[in-house]
Design an enzyme around this catalytic site. Structure first.
Site, mmCIF file in Angstrom:
data_model
loop_
_atom_site.group_PDB
_atom_site.id
_atom_site.type_symbol
_atom_site.label_atom_id
_atom_site.label_comp_id
_atom_site.label_asym_id
_atom_site.label_seq_id
_atom_site.Cartn_x
_atom_site.Cartn_y
_atom_site.Cartn_z
ATOM 1 N N TYR A 36 0.832 -1.204 0.000
ATOM 2 C CA TYR A 36 0.000 0.000 0.000
ATOM 3 C C TYR A 36 0.865 1.251 0.000
ATOM 4 O O TYR A 36 2.076 1.183 0.216
ATOM 5 C CB TYR A 36 -0.964 -0.005 1.192
ATOM 6 C CG TYR A 36 -0.323 0.334 2.524
ATOM 7 C CD1 TYR A 36 0.497 -0.572 3.191
ATOM 8 C CD2 TYR A 36 -0.517 1.586 3.120
ATOM 9 C CE1 TYR A 36 1.089 -0.254 4.411
ATOM 10 C CE2 TYR A 36 0.067 1.916 4.334
ATOM 11 C CZ TYR A 36 0.872 0.986 4.977
ATOM 12 O OH TYR A 36 1.468 1.309 6.165
ATOM 13 N N LYS A 148 6.442 -1.932 2.134
ATOM 14 C CA LYS A 148 5.244 -1.267 2.674
ATOM 15 C C LYS A 148 4.048 -2.183 2.434
ATOM 16 O O LYS A 148 3.312 -2.052 1.460
ATOM 17 C CB LYS A 148 5.058 0.111 2.024
ATOM 18 C CG LYS A 148 4.101 0.997 2.822
ATOM 19 C CD LYS A 148 4.294 2.445 2.501
ATOM 20 C CE LYS A 148 3.216 3.341 3.127
ATOM 21 N NZ LYS A 148 3.255 3.413 4.575
ATOM 22 N N GLU A 180 12.348 2.428 14.296
ATOM 23 C CA GLU A 180 11.430 3.483 13.853
ATOM 24 C C GLU A 180 10.249 3.468 14.805
ATOM 25 O O GLU A 180 10.365 2.949 15.912
ATOM 26 C CB GLU A 180 11.012 3.245 12.388
ATOM 27 C CG GLU A 180 10.362 1.887 12.148
ATOM 28 C CD GLU A 180 9.907 1.672 10.702
ATOM 29 O OE1 GLU A 180 9.677 2.649 9.983
ATOM 30 O OE2 GLU A 180 9.759 0.491 10.336
HETATM 31 N N1 PDD Z 1 2.828 5.060 7.657
HETATM 32 N N2 PDD Z 1 7.470 3.768 9.150
HETATM 33 C C1 PDD Z 1 6.324 3.066 9.155
HETATM 34 C C2 PDD Z 1 6.303 1.742 9.827
HETATM 35 C C3 PDD Z 1 5.175 3.592 8.537
HETATM 36 O O1 PDD Z 1 4.037 2.885 8.526
HETATM 37 C C4 PDD Z 1 5.237 4.873 7.939
HETATM 38 C C5 PDD Z 1 4.061 5.481 7.246
HETATM 39 C C6 PDD Z 1 6.462 5.569 7.966
HETATM 40 C C7 PDD Z 1 6.629 6.925 7.329
HETATM 41 O O2 PDD Z 1 6.606 6.832 5.921
HETATM 42 P P1 PDD Z 1 6.109 8.033 5.013
HETATM 43 O O3 PDD Z 1 6.899 9.221 5.406
HETATM 44 O O4 PDD Z 1 6.386 7.588 3.630
HETATM 45 O O5 PDD Z 1 4.629 8.222 5.272
HETATM 46 C C8 PDD Z 1 7.559 4.976 8.573
HETATM 47 C C9 PDD Z 1 1.659 5.382 6.880
HETATM 48 C C10 PDD Z 1 1.404 6.833 6.771
HETATM 49 C C11 PDD Z 1 0.474 4.584 7.365
HETATM 50 O O6 PDD Z 1 0.638 3.396 7.522
HETATM 51 O O7 PDD Z 1 -0.614 5.138 7.543
#
Ligand code: PDD
Length: 287
Positions: A36, A148, A180
């Site tokens: 996703y 992702k 993270e």
């Molecule tokens: N989450 N790390 C994890 C585990 C994440 O799920 C996300 C983002 C990030 C940050 O990635 P980005 O800057 O590309 O949004 C880091 C999304 C927003 C979610 O699952 O809703």
């Protein structure tokens, strides 16, 4: 903000959400076998669209799912128009699963992947003012957090645990170092030097993380892509979270430790929040 949308795009059609149905044999449902993206769109322009689509392409490749990505752009435009969001600020959720097949672990042959997308109004045009309270928790996830993927149980359980402790977010610790957070990346600042976990298989390389590293270069701030220890994290001058919907959020409290008193974030965090806002308005740079 995070309600159900009225309409969704599902496998070629824009449908009322109540009409959009997926088979119980969809591998996304049975195995979490899908990937996703979450993106934001400001003034009709998707923020860092190329980078998001590149990461989607890489996620698909890593799970060996072949999907014609060119076919996404037109339906996405149509969806935003149908939702009356094409000229408004919104967030977009996009998910591709391996599709419907008898429940067998082996990748099925010749199945049609399932594509689902929706958009919701989202205003991200100001600094995230929430002083974050976070707790350190064990990182129980697998070893391919760079993908992702929709199987997010490890993330969801950590987040739920944090919420039970009245915290906003879980800071995940694996082998004694911070990786993270449950749905965002983490940065630390000490003596004007920034630290964040390297973009390897133990974290998702966030698009916001990548933008922040770029902005640091512009602001002449040094970034070390090095993991920070669990105890060392509490000795830092500043800490912040980054993510598409989180944006840049300062961490005020980690466990019992306070990074600052009152509501004012640290100077490096504030400088980056400001730079990020400017970046967002610069349509030539957010491609
Ligand atoms: N989450 N790390 C994890 C585990 C994440 O799920 C996300 C983002 C990030 C940050 O990635 P980005 O800057 O590309 O949004 C880091 C999304 C927003 C979610 O699952 O809703």
């Amino acid at each position: 903000m995070y309600d159900f949308p009225d309409k969704v795009f599902l496998n070629g059609a824009i449908l009322a959400t109540s009409e959009a149905k997926v088979s119980v044999f969809d591998r996304g449902f049975l195995f979490g076998d899908g990937v996703y993206e979450v993106m934001t769109c400001y003034r009709g322009q998707i923020f860092c669209k190329e980078t998001h689509f590149q990461r989607l392409y890489e996620s698909l490749k890593k799970i060996n799912l072949s999907f014609a990505m060119d076919g996404i752009h037109e339906p996405l435009d149509d969806l935003l128009q149908a939702c009356d969001l094409d000229d408004k600020d919104c967030m977009i959720y996009l998910q591709i699963t391996r599709g419907v097949a008898p429940r067998k672990h082996a990748f099925p042959k010749n199945t049609m992947p399932t594509l689902m997308m929706y958009a919701l109004p989202f205003s991200g045009l100001e600094v995230n003012q929430t002083p974050m309270h976070v707790v350190q928790l064990p990182d129980y996830r697998w070893h391919r957090c760079d993908i992702k993927m929709t199987s997010l149980l490890g993330n969801v359980m950590s987040h739920a645990n944090a919420k039970e402790q009245n915290a906003h977010e879980a800071i995940l610790v694996r082998n004694g170092v911070v990786t993270e957070a449950s749905h965002s990346n983490v940065f630390f600042v000490r003596d004007d030097l920034l630290y964040t976990h390297p973009a390897n298989e133990l974290i998702l390389n966030g698009i916001t993380r990548q933008v922040v590293i770029r902005l640091c270069k512009e602001l002449k701030l040094k970034v070390r892509e090095e993991a920070v220890g669990k105890a060392e994290a509490l000795q830092m001058d500043e800490a912040f979270l980054t993510g598409t919907t989180t944006r840049i959020a300062s961490i005020k409290q980690m466990d019992a430790h306070l990074f600052y008193q009152g509501d004012e974030a640290g100077t490096v965090t504030k400088a980056l929040q400001e730079a990020f806002l400017n970046f967002q308005f610069d349509s030539s740079r957010v491609k």
